[in-house]
Design a protein around this motif. Structure first.
Motif, PDB file in Angstrom:
ATOM      1  N   THR A   5     -38.218  53.981  -7.089  1.00  0.00           N
ATOM      2  CA  THR A   5     -38.359  55.413  -6.860  1.00  0.00           C
ATOM      3  C   THR A   5     -39.830  55.694  -6.590  1.00  0.00           C
ATOM      4  O   THR A   5     -40.710  55.012  -7.123  1.00  0.00           O
ATOM      5  CB  THR A   5     -37.873  56.239  -8.065  1.00  0.00           C
ATOM      6  N   ARG A  28     -42.815  58.928  -5.732  1.00  0.00           N
ATOM      7  CA  ARG A  28     -43.278  60.275  -5.439  1.00  0.00           C
ATOM      8  C   ARG A  28     -44.282  60.108  -4.312  1.00  0.00           C
ATOM      9  O   ARG A  28     -45.109  59.200  -4.348  1.00  0.00           O
ATOM     10  CB  ARG A  28     -43.936  60.912  -6.670  1.00  0.00           C
ATOM     11  N   PHE A  33     -38.142  62.515  -8.250  1.00  0.00           N
ATOM     12  CA  PHE A  33     -38.902  61.685  -7.313  1.00  0.00           C
ATOM     13  C   PHE A  33     -38.459  62.045  -5.910  1.00  0.00           C
ATOM     14  O   PHE A  33     -37.493  62.783  -5.721  1.00  0.00           O
ATOM     15  CB  PHE A  33     -38.743  60.185  -7.625  1.00  0.00           C
TER      16      PHE A  33
END
Length: 151
Positions: free
Chosen positions: A75, A77, A106
């Motif tokens: 995952t 960001r 995310f």
């Protein structure tokens, strides 16, 4: 603007189930299984291709037997407006299998297959985290998976 997709009927959905299970199924076999003529099955399959419902035919790989014994979801960001740039860079990563822009805690979900944990670590630490627009990552190791499209 693209034309609206044509609705699928029960025969179309049956054809899709058969081809999802065996992309190499012959038109004759498909026709017999859905109880239509070969010409009808051929026409329907071509329409599903032309309409973009079927995007292509691929081999389903057993990643472990192919030397890719470690799988993980990563995952990420990312910088708010960088999706296209990040996606292009992720597409070039060795072992990248699926990339999705998602909502929630995310922004990006990436499925990767690597030879082992060392290769996974290298992929995350030296390739993914080197992408300037990637703000943070979290790696989720896959212990076992089942592909429901094969079932």
């Amino acid at each position: 603007m693209a034309p609206a997709p044509r609705p699928l009927d029960d025969v179309d959905r049956a054809i899709l189930r058969i081809l999802r299970a065996d992309g190499r199924a012959s038109v004759r076999s498909v026709a017999e299984q859905v109880h239509v003529s070969r010409a009808n099955a051929y026409t329907r399959i071509n329409r599903l291709l032309d309409d973009g419902v079927i995007r292509g035919f691929t081999a389903q790989i057993d990643q472990e037997r192919a030397g890719q014994g470690t799988s993980a979801y990563i995952t990420m960001r990312i910088v708010q407006t960088s999706w296209r740039s990040v996606r292009e860079q992720l597409e070039r990563l060795p072992g990248a299998a699926h990339i999705a822009l998602v909502g929630g805690d995310f922004d990006v979900l990436l499925l990767v297959h690597t030879a082992d944990n060392r290769a996974l670590r290298d992929l995350v630490l030296t390739k993914i985290q080197a992408i300037p627009e990637v703000l943070s990552t979290r790696t989720l190791l896959v212990f076992e998976e089942t592909d429901l499209q094969e079932a």
